[in-house]
Design a protein around this motif. Sequence first.
Motif, PDB file in Angstrom:
ATOM      1  N   HIS A  63       0.862  -1.178   0.000  1.00 43.28           N
ATOM      2  CA  HIS A  63       0.000   0.000   0.000  1.00 43.28           C
ATOM      3  C   HIS A  63       0.899   1.229   0.000  1.00 43.28           C
ATOM      4  CE1 HIS A  63      -2.849   3.041   1.323  1.00 43.28           C
ATOM      5  NE2 HIS A  63      -3.805   2.198   0.972  1.00 43.28           N
ATOM      6  N   PRO A  64       0.569   2.247  -0.802  1.00 43.59           N
ATOM      7  CA  PRO A  64       1.434   3.432  -0.894  1.00 43.59           C
ATOM      8  C   PRO A  64       1.659   4.143   0.447  1.00 43.59           C
ATOM      9  CG  PRO A  64      -0.365   3.574  -2.503  1.00 43.59           C
ATOM     10  CD  PRO A  64      -0.577   2.338  -1.698  1.00 43.59           C
ATOM     11  N   ALA A  65       0.703   4.062   1.340  1.00 42.27           N
ATOM     12  CA  ALA A  65       0.832   4.769   2.620  1.00 42.27           C
ATOM     13  C   ALA A  65       1.855   4.124   3.549  1.00 42.27           C
ATOM     14  CB  ALA A  65      -0.526   4.852   3.323  1.00 42.27           C
ATOM     15  N   THR A  66       2.326   2.920   3.206  1.00 37.16           N
ATOM     16  CA  THR A  66       3.332   2.279   4.056  1.00 37.16           C
ATOM     17  C   THR A  66       4.750   2.739   3.712  1.00 37.16           C
ATOM     18  OG1 THR A  66       3.459   0.358   2.591  1.00 37.16           O
ATOM     19  CG2 THR A  66       1.923   0.221   4.455  1.00 37.16           C
ATOM     20  N   GLY A  67       4.869   3.572   2.684  1.00 37.08           N
ATOM     21  CA  GLY A  67       6.187   4.098   2.327  1.00 37.08           C
ATOM     22  C   GLY A  67       7.180   2.982   2.065  1.00 37.08           C
ATOM     23  N   PRO A  68       8.348   3.041   2.713  1.00 35.44           N
ATOM     24  CA  PRO A  68       9.365   2.015   2.487  1.00 35.44           C
ATOM     25  C   PRO A  68       9.129   0.738   3.295  1.00 35.44           C
ATOM     26  CG  PRO A  68      10.226   3.681   3.946  1.00 35.44           C
ATOM     27  CD  PRO A  68       8.852   4.151   3.506  1.00 35.44           C
ATOM     28  N   GLY A  69       7.987   0.638   3.951  1.00 34.72           N
ATOM     29  CA  GLY A  69       7.690  -0.529   4.781  1.00 34.72           C
ATOM     30  C   GLY A  69       7.920  -1.861   4.099  1.00 34.72           C
ATOM     31  N   PRO A  70       7.425  -2.061   2.868  1.00 32.64           N
ATOM     32  CA  PRO A  70       7.669  -3.352   2.208  1.00 32.64           C
ATOM     33  C   PRO A  70       9.151  -3.671   2.021  1.00 32.64           C
ATOM     34  CG  PRO A  70       5.857  -2.235   1.144  1.00 32.64           C
ATOM     35  CD  PRO A  70       6.464  -1.253   2.115  1.00 32.64           C
ATOM     36  N   PHE A 107      10.993  -6.966   3.555  1.00 30.08           N
ATOM     37  CA  PHE A 107      11.782  -7.910   2.774  1.00 30.08           C
ATOM     38  C   PHE A 107      13.183  -8.063   3.365  1.00 30.08           C
ATOM     39  CE2 PHE A 107       9.228  -6.397  -1.163  1.00 30.08           C
ATOM     40  CZ  PHE A 107       8.139  -7.171  -0.788  1.00 30.08           C
ATOM     41  N   ARG A 108      13.794  -6.937   3.703  1.00 30.68           N
ATOM     42  CA  ARG A 108      15.163  -6.961   4.217  1.00 30.68           C
ATOM     43  C   ARG A 108      15.254  -7.664   5.564  1.00 30.68           C
ATOM     44  NH1 ARG A 108      17.068  -3.619   7.460  1.00 30.68           N
ATOM     45  NH2 ARG A 108      15.592  -1.955   7.054  1.00 30.68           N
ATOM     46  N   LEU A 109      14.331  -7.321   6.478  1.00 36.10           N
ATOM     47  CA  LEU A 109      14.356  -7.938   7.805  1.00 36.10           C
ATOM     48  C   LEU A 109      14.039  -9.430   7.723  1.00 36.10           C
ATOM     49  CD1 LEU A 109      12.647  -5.087   9.819  1.00 36.10           C
ATOM     50  CD2 LEU A 109      14.984  -5.927  10.154  1.00 36.10           C
ATOM     51  N   THR A 110      13.107  -9.793   6.847  1.00 33.61           N
ATOM     52  CA  THR A 110      12.787 -11.215   6.700  1.00 33.61           C
ATOM     53  C   THR A 110      13.963 -11.977   6.102  1.00 33.61           C
ATOM     54  OG1 THR A 110      10.440 -10.699   6.445  1.00 33.61           O
ATOM     55  CG2 THR A 110      11.150 -12.863   5.712  1.00 33.61           C
ATOM     56  N   ALA A 111      14.678 -11.364   5.179  1.00 29.61           N
ATOM     57  CA  ALA A 111      15.870 -12.013   4.621  1.00 29.61           C
ATOM     58  C   ALA A 111      16.897 -12.273   5.724  1.00 29.61           C
ATOM     59  CB  ALA A 111      16.475 -11.159   3.517  1.00 29.61           C
ATOM     60  N   ALA A 112      17.010 -11.353   6.659  1.00 29.80           N
ATOM     61  CA  ALA A 112      17.980 -11.490   7.747  1.00 29.80           C
ATOM     62  C   ALA A 112      17.521 -12.473   8.821  1.00 29.80           C
ATOM     63  CB  ALA A 112      18.254 -10.125   8.377  1.00 29.80           C
ATOM     64  N   LEU A 113      16.223 -12.445   9.133  1.00 28.22           N
ATOM     65  CA  LEU A 113      15.717 -13.232  10.264  1.00 28.22           C
ATOM     66  C   LEU A 113      15.069 -14.553   9.857  1.00 28.22           C
ATOM     67  CD1 LEU A 113      14.107 -10.309  12.290  1.00 28.22           C
ATOM     68  CD2 LEU A 113      16.281 -11.464  12.743  1.00 28.22           C
ATOM     69  N   SER A 122       4.119 -14.734  -0.486  1.00 24.57           N
ATOM     70  CA  SER A 122       4.614 -14.855  -1.861  1.00 24.57           C
ATOM     71  C   SER A 122       5.521 -13.685  -2.239  1.00 24.57           C
ATOM     72  CB  SER A 122       3.448 -14.930  -2.847  1.00 24.57           C
ATOM     73  OG  SER A 122       2.690 -16.086  -2.604  1.00 24.57           O
ATOM     74  N   ALA A 123       5.129 -12.476  -1.858  1.00 25.74           N
ATOM     75  CA  ALA A 123       5.942 -11.298  -2.173  1.00 25.74           C
ATOM     76  C   ALA A 123       7.287 -11.343  -1.481  1.00 25.74           C
ATOM     77  CB  ALA A 123       5.182 -10.018  -1.800  1.00 25.74           C
ATOM     78  N   VAL A 124       7.302 -11.782  -0.237  1.00 29.18           N
ATOM     79  CA  VAL A 124       8.557 -11.872   0.512  1.00 29.18           C
ATOM     80  C   VAL A 124       9.469 -12.927  -0.110  1.00 29.18           C
ATOM     81  CG1 VAL A 124       9.533 -12.608   2.733  1.00 29.18           C
ATOM     82  CG2 VAL A 124       7.640 -10.992   2.684  1.00 29.18           C
ATOM     83  N   ALA A 160       9.421 -14.018  -3.212  1.00 28.24           N
ATOM     84  CA  ALA A 160       9.877 -13.513  -4.517  1.00 28.24           C
ATOM     85  C   ALA A 160      10.980 -12.475  -4.361  1.00 28.24           C
ATOM     86  CB  ALA A 160       8.699 -12.930  -5.296  1.00 28.24           C
ATOM     87  N   ALA A 161      10.825 -11.568  -3.409  1.00 24.89           N
ATOM     88  CA  ALA A 161      11.841 -10.530  -3.186  1.00 24.89           C
ATOM     89  C   ALA A 161      13.156 -11.148  -2.726  1.00 24.89           C
ATOM     90  CB  ALA A 161      11.341  -9.517  -2.158  1.00 24.89           C
ATOM     91  N   ASN A 162      13.074 -12.147  -1.871  1.00 22.81           N
ATOM     92  CA  ASN A 162      14.296 -12.770  -1.367  1.00 22.81           C
ATOM     93  C   ASN A 162      14.965 -13.642  -2.426  1.00 22.81           C
ATOM     94  OD1 ASN A 162      14.140 -11.471   1.081  1.00 22.81           O
ATOM     95  ND2 ASN A 162      13.005 -13.118   2.053  1.00 22.81           N
ATOM     96  N   ASN A 163      14.195 -14.163  -3.374  1.00 21.81           N
ATOM     97  CA  ASN A 163      14.778 -14.950  -4.468  1.00 21.81           C
ATOM     98  C   ASN A 163      15.510 -14.065  -5.474  1.00 21.81           C
ATOM     99  OD1 ASN A 163      14.006 -17.432  -3.476  1.00 21.81           O
ATOM    100  ND2 ASN A 163      12.100 -17.466  -4.611  1.00 21.81           N
ATOM    101  N   LYS A 164      15.150 -12.780  -5.524  1.00 22.08           N
ATOM    102  CA  LYS A 164      15.830 -11.834  -6.424  1.00 22.08           C
ATOM    103  C   LYS A 164      17.225 -11.493  -5.932  1.00 22.08           C
ATOM    104  CE  LYS A 164      11.759  -9.466  -8.213  1.00 22.08           C
ATOM    105  NZ  LYS A 164      11.078  -8.159  -8.260  1.00 22.08           N
ATOM    106  N   GLN A 165      17.429 -11.617  -4.640  1.00 22.12           N
ATOM    107  CA  GLN A 165      18.711 -11.193  -4.056  1.00 22.12           C
ATOM    108  C   GLN A 165      19.801 -12.186  -4.290  1.00 22.12           C
ATOM    109  OE1 GLN A 165      18.075 -10.213   0.046  1.00 22.12           O
ATOM    110  NE2 GLN A 165      16.561  -8.682  -0.445  1.00 22.12           N
TER     111      GLN A 165
END
Length: 86
Positions: free
Chosen positions: A37-44, A48-54, A77-79, A81-86
Amino acid sequence: MAMSYGQLGLLAEARGDPAVALDWVVRCIALFPEFPHPATGPGPRHLFRLTAALGLPALESSWQRCTGTPLPPPIRSAVIAANNKQ
């Protein structure tokens, strides 16, 4: 509120507590039924970053703890997919 939760997450991370940071980011993301959602700003990105770490189990636990519901499949699914890109 979403932006404040995101900032509290960044503060917790800066203080060396990524698990608490993840909880704040989950609260930020969970305010809205759609993701991202646009109102979450950089939240996504932080999610993704914190989930990749934890790890995905940490996200699942955090989501359950903060919302009382299981991690929604679209976010999972989004998390993944984002972690598979890294």
